[in-house]
Design an enzyme around this catalytic site. Structure first.
Site, PDB file in Angstrom:
ATOM      1  N   GLU A  87      17.412 -28.931  19.079  1.00 18.21           N
ATOM      2  CA  GLU A  87      16.167 -29.539  18.245  1.00 18.21           C
ATOM      3  C   GLU A  87      14.704 -29.445  18.975  1.00 18.21           C
ATOM      4  OE1 GLU A  87      16.132 -33.713  20.559  1.00 18.21           O
ATOM      5  OE2 GLU A  87      18.006 -33.159  20.582  1.00 18.21           O
ATOM      6  N   CYS A 119      20.684 -34.162  19.778  1.00 22.77           N
ATOM      7  CA  CYS A 119      21.579 -33.482  20.382  1.00 22.77           C
ATOM      8  C   CYS A 119      23.027 -33.575  20.236  1.00 22.77           C
ATOM      9  CB  CYS A 119      21.612 -34.668  21.835  1.00 22.77           C
ATOM     10  SG  CYS A 119      20.562 -34.955  23.050  1.00 22.77           S
ATOM     11  N   THR A 162      14.260 -36.560  33.482  1.00 31.83           N
ATOM     12  CA  THR A 162      15.776 -36.737  32.360  1.00 31.83           C
ATOM     13  C   THR A 162      15.519 -35.311  32.071  1.00 31.83           C
ATOM     14  OG1 THR A 162      15.028 -38.467  31.017  1.00 31.83           O
ATOM     15  CG2 THR A 162      15.946 -39.394  33.055  1.00 31.83           C
ATOM     16  N   SER A 211      17.571 -47.093  23.754  1.00 30.61           N
ATOM     17  CA  SER A 211      17.667 -45.772  23.631  1.00 30.61           C
ATOM     18  C   SER A 211      19.088 -45.916  23.906  1.00 30.61           C
ATOM     19  CB  SER A 211      16.945 -44.329  23.681  1.00 30.61           C
ATOM     20  OG  SER A 211      17.151 -44.286  25.312  1.00 30.61           O
ATOM     21  N   HIS A 259      28.636 -37.661  26.092  1.00 35.71           N
ATOM     22  CA  HIS A 259      27.079 -36.004  25.930  1.00 35.71           C
ATOM     23  C   HIS A 259      26.485 -37.206  27.817  1.00 35.71           C
ATOM     24  CE1 HIS A 259      23.096 -35.571  24.843  1.00 35.71           C
ATOM     25  NE2 HIS A 259      22.165 -36.953  25.133  1.00 35.71           N
ATOM     26  N   LYS A 268      27.956 -45.886  32.420  1.00 35.36           N
ATOM     27  CA  LYS A 268      27.450 -46.674  31.988  1.00 35.36           C
ATOM     28  C   LYS A 268      28.278 -46.607  30.320  1.00 35.36           C
ATOM     29  CE  LYS A 268      22.317 -47.464  32.535  1.00 35.36           C
ATOM     30  NZ  LYS A 268      22.098 -48.372  32.938  1.00 35.36           N
ATOM     31  N   ASN A 301      19.566 -32.543  31.558  1.00 34.62           N
ATOM     32  CA  ASN A 301      19.755 -32.839  29.931  1.00 34.62           C
ATOM     33  C   ASN A 301      19.404 -31.444  28.896  1.00 34.62           C
ATOM     34  OD1 ASN A 301      20.313 -34.012  27.844  1.00 34.62           O
ATOM     35  ND2 ASN A 301      18.810 -35.797  27.214  1.00 34.62           N
ATOM     36  N   SER A 334      20.340 -38.624  18.578  1.00 36.58           N
ATOM     37  CA  SER A 334      19.933 -40.290  19.017  1.00 36.58           C
ATOM     38  C   SER A 334      19.240 -39.621  17.395  1.00 36.58           C
ATOM     39  CB  SER A 334      17.659 -40.104  19.783  1.00 36.58           C
ATOM     40  OG  SER A 334      18.814 -40.370  20.690  1.00 36.58           O
TER      41      SER A 334
HETATM   42  P1  HMG Z   1      12.709 -46.137  33.953  1.00 38.42           P
HETATM   43  O1  HMG Z   1      12.292 -47.428  33.333  1.00 38.42           O
HETATM   44  O2  HMG Z   1      12.026 -45.169  34.826  1.00 38.42           O
HETATM   45  O3  HMG Z   1      14.360 -46.941  34.826  1.00 38.42           O
HETATM   46  O4  HMG Z   1      13.372 -44.885  32.703  1.00 38.42           O
HETATM   47  P2  HMG Z   1      14.498 -48.129  35.498  1.00 38.42           P
HETATM   48  O5  HMG Z   1      13.607 -48.508  35.671  1.00 38.42           O
HETATM   49  O6  HMG Z   1      15.473 -48.098  34.142  1.00 38.42           O
HETATM   50  O7  HMG Z   1      15.660 -47.221  36.605  1.00 38.42           O
HETATM   51  C1  HMG Z   1      16.983 -46.970  36.594  1.00 38.42           C
HETATM   52  C2  HMG Z   1      18.366 -47.121  37.391  1.00 38.42           C
HETATM   53  O8  HMG Z   1      17.595 -46.655  38.800  1.00 38.42           O
HETATM   54  C3  HMG Z   1      19.042 -48.800  37.036  1.00 38.42           C
HETATM   55  O9  HMG Z   1      19.822 -48.768  37.144  1.00 38.42           O
HETATM   56  C4  HMG Z   1      17.878 -48.592  38.228  1.00 38.42           C
HETATM   57  O10 HMG Z   1      18.519 -49.827  38.590  1.00 38.42           O
HETATM   58  C5  HMG Z   1      18.359 -48.044  39.339  1.00 38.42           C
HETATM   59  P3  HMG Z   1      20.657 -49.019  35.831  1.00 38.42           P
HETATM   60  O11 HMG Z   1      20.082 -50.383  35.671  1.00 38.42           O
HETATM   61  O12 HMG Z   1      20.506 -48.538  34.737  1.00 38.42           O
HETATM   62  O13 HMG Z   1      21.992 -48.970  36.371  1.00 38.42           O
HETATM   63  N1  HMG Z   1      17.107 -47.871  40.302  1.00 38.42           N
HETATM   64  C6  HMG Z   1      17.617 -47.448  41.693  1.00 38.42           C
HETATM   65  N2  HMG Z   1      18.513 -47.480  41.710  1.00 38.42           N
HETATM   66  C7  HMG Z   1      18.951 -46.720  43.238  1.00 38.42           C
HETATM   67  N3  HMG Z   1      18.591 -46.171  44.041  1.00 38.42           N
HETATM   68  C8  HMG Z   1      17.072 -47.313  43.915  1.00 38.42           C
HETATM   69  C9  HMG Z   1      16.465 -47.666  42.638  1.00 38.42           C
HETATM   70  N4  HMG Z   1      15.706 -47.935  42.174  1.00 38.42           N
HETATM   71  C10 HMG Z   1      16.377 -48.372  40.715  1.00 38.42           C
HETATM   72  N5  HMG Z   1      15.570 -47.539  44.524  1.00 38.42           N
HETATM   73  C11 HMG Z   1      15.432 -43.850  31.246  1.00 38.42           C
HETATM   74  C12 HMG Z   1      15.040 -44.936  32.673  1.00 38.42           C
HETATM   75  C13 HMG Z   1      16.667 -44.045  31.324  1.00 38.42           C
HETATM   76  C14 HMG Z   1      15.330 -45.373  30.157  1.00 38.42           C
HETATM   77  C15 HMG Z   1      14.433 -43.113  30.944  1.00 38.42           C
HETATM   78  O14 HMG Z   1      14.286 -42.623  32.557  1.00 38.42           O
HETATM   79  C16 HMG Z   1      13.871 -42.997  30.045  1.00 38.42           C
HETATM   80  O15 HMG Z   1      13.269 -42.874  29.058  1.00 38.42           O
HETATM   81  N6  HMG Z   1      14.996 -40.911  30.209  1.00 38.42           N
HETATM   82  C17 HMG Z   1      14.825 -40.609  27.914  1.00 38.42           C
HETATM   83  C18 HMG Z   1      15.395 -41.417  27.369  1.00 38.42           C
HETATM   84  C19 HMG Z   1      17.272 -40.917  27.412  1.00 38.42           C
HETATM   85  O16 HMG Z   1      17.888 -40.240  28.298  1.00 38.42           O
HETATM   86  N7  HMG Z   1      18.278 -42.091  27.318  1.00 38.42           N
HETATM   87  C20 HMG Z   1      19.700 -41.683  26.902  1.00 38.42           C
HETATM   88  C21 HMG Z   1      20.314 -42.189  25.889  1.00 38.42           C
HETATM   89  S1  HMG Z   1      19.452 -41.826  24.210  1.00 38.42           S
HETATM   90  C22 HMG Z   1      20.385 -40.257  24.454  1.00 38.42           C
HETATM   91  O17 HMG Z   1      21.314 -39.704  24.709  1.00 38.42           O
HETATM   92  C23 HMG Z   1      19.711 -38.947  23.111  1.00 38.42           C
HETATM   93  C24 HMG Z   1      18.863 -37.899  24.334  1.00 38.42           C
HETATM   94  O18 HMG Z   1      19.431 -37.118  24.547  1.00 38.42           O
HETATM   95  C25 HMG Z   1      17.540 -37.111  22.727  1.00 38.42           C
HETATM   96  C26 HMG Z   1      18.709 -36.769  21.848  1.00 38.42           C
HETATM   97  O19 HMG Z   1      19.612 -37.239  21.201  1.00 38.42           O
HETATM   98  O20 HMG Z   1      18.305 -35.531  21.413  1.00 38.42           O
HETATM   99  C27 HMG Z   1      17.674 -38.550  25.098  1.00 38.42           C
END
Ligand code: HMG
Length: 417
Positions: A87, A119, A162, A211, A259, A268, A301, A334
């Site tokens: 991609e 992906c 990520t 996502s 993935h 998760k 990733n 996605s």
């Molecule tokens: P965020 O909002 O900054 O993070 O972004 P958060 O507030 O949700 O925290 C993440 C986790 O850290 C949470 O745990 C917190 O509790 C924990 P969870 O509730 O998820 O179990 N946390 C802590 N843990 C330990 N010590 C601490 C602490 N503080 C917080 N001190 C988000 C997170 C993933 C949304 C962001 O990084 C993002 O947007 N990433 C990109 C999107 C992505 O990867 N999505 C995944 C699904 S989509 C997919 O897989 C397709 C993709 O690969 C693309 C494709 O297909 O081409 C992305």
């Protein structure tokens, strides 16, 4: 033909490429004023691979492809189909696969193309290549399918920790020495805007939390579709395996590779999948998932290659003897499209992949400091306008991106050195 007589088709050889640079997420956390635990435990990632400016999707794909051919001792002339899933392609028209065909010196009697679906792109290539072989269209030839990408989000955005970059190449054949894949596949697709990259942007746009929900919905759809097919097949006696000894459906898999956009997503996903089975405790993570996350946690990733990096990690890092064991595979792209399928690890597969030295390769990446990391990310904005850098003779045996001359992308060849 009975089930047992059906020819086995699957993974014969595997190659990995990662860029030479990496960023420790503790450094990113310090620079962004975030608790390191959020990245290390909350997201389950310790480092992310960063490509230098002479590395792009083509060079990563070519290096992984070269390693897969070498690992399998496969003559490039035996490849009759080359698909690169990506991609983060380098051109609106010419496929990454054509550059790779040239750099690897593959036969001209080869079908060559690129696939895109976020992906899921490499999985689209893989499933089509398996069917190409099963249909007998391969005429005795093998397929080379590569997932190669540079995962890039904006500086200081939630997606920043990520990122990653890399490629995984897979040779598929009718005499697979690593994993024989089953024909049964559960598929799920849904038109959602969870993650995309508009034509005007090098960075992905993502509705991050949404996502995560889309990924889990797609997992549920694909897994339920697979499970229903498997249950129907076992009710009609079409499958050889009896499942009476398993408390939960997914107990039949010694491991499941998911993935992995970041390690915690696979955690998760596994919890969700076990919940669908009725196992609310989900206590099987350590044996069914953890070995597949060793490399993804260190590389980040790599989009199309992420699931297959998890598979490589599983085969190389799981201390158990997996020969003859069934494994599950889950691909998510996605947009979205997802598939769940399965395969059987072949005798000697783990010893074969362990000789590839992937752990050392990943460990040998040079650690970046934050200023250099930000400089590289900013410079990558203009990478497609980068003027041609003349190739230094004897400058290395790896493919390198040399810049653009008269609208043409130039590469040093891994075979000419
Ligand atoms: P965020 O909002 O900054 O993070 O972004 P958060 O507030 O949700 O925290 C993440 C986790 O850290 C949470 O745990 C917190 O509790 C924990 P969870 O509730 O998820 O179990 N946390 C802590 N843990 C330990 N010590 C601490 C602490 N503080 C917080 N001190 C988000 C997170 C993933 C949304 C962001 O990084 C993002 O947007 N990433 C990109 C999107 C992505 O990867 N999505 C995944 C699904 S989509 C997919 O897989 C397709 C993709 O690969 C693309 C494709 O297909 O081409 C992305």
């Amino acid at each position: 033909m009975t089930h047992a007589d059906k020819p086995q088709v699957g993974l014969d050889a595997l190659g990995i490429a990662v860029p030479s640079l990496t960023l420790e997420l503790t450094k990113l956390a310090a620079a962004r004023g975030v608790e390191p635990g959020k990245f290390l435990d909350g997201l389950g990632v310790t480092r992310m691979s960063i490509p230098p400016l002479d590395e792009d999707t083509v060079t990563l794909a070519a290096r992984a492809g070269k390693q897969a051919l070498e690992q399998g001792g496969i003559d490039p002339n035996d490849i009759g189909l080359l698909v690169v899933g990506t991609e983060t392609a380098v051109d609106h028209s010419k496929p990454v696969a054509s550059y790779v065909q040239g750099l690897l010196g593959l036969s001209k009697a080869c079908r060559v193309f690129e696939t895109k679906h976020a992906c899921y792109g490499a999985t689209a290539g893989l499933q089509n290549a398996l069917d190409w072989i099963r249909a007998g269209s391969n005429d005795g030839k093998k397929a080379l399918v590569i997932g190669a990408d540079i995962a890039r989000y904006g500086l200081k955005t939630p997606g920043e920790p990520t990122q990653g970059a890399g490629a995984v190449a897979m040779v598929l054949s009718e005499a697979p020495r690593l994993v024989a894949f089953d024909r049964m596949v559960g598929t799920y697709a849904n038109d959602v805007l969870d993650f995309w990259r508009p034509l005007y942007s090098k960075d992905a746009v993502v509705d991050g939390h949404y996502s995560v929900g889309c990924y889990l919905d797609a997992l549920e759809g694909a897994y339920r579709a697979y499970r229903e097919k498997a249950e129907r097949a076992s009710a009609t006696g079409a499958t050889a395996t009896s499942d009476a000894k398993h408390a939960f459906f997914s107990d039949r898999f010694a491991a499941i590779a998911y993935h992995v956009p970041y390690g915690k997503m696979a955690t998760k996903a596994h919890r969700h999948l076990r919940g669908i089975d009725g196992d609310s405790a989900a206590t099987t993570y350590a044996e069914q998932v953890a070995p597949s996350l060793v490399y993804p946690r260190q590389v980040g990733n790599i989009y199309t290659g992420s699931l297959y990096l998890a598979l490589a990690s599983l085969l190389a890092e799981d201390p158990r003897d997996l020969a003859g064991q069934s494994i599950g595979m889950f691909s998510y792209g996605s947009g979205s499209c997802a598939e769940f399928w399965s395969g059987t690890v072949q005798l000697g597969a783990q010893a074969r992949v362990r000789s590839s030295g992937w752990a050392k390769l990943i460990e040998s990446q040079r650690r970046l400091e934050m200023p250099e990391y930000e400089e590289i990310l900013n410079a990558r904005e203009a990478i497609d306008n980068r003027p041609h850098q003349p190739h230094v003779e004897g400058g290395g045996a790896e493919a390198r991106y040399l810049g653009v001359q008269e609208h043409r992308r130039m590469y040093s060849s891994p075979t000419s050195g």
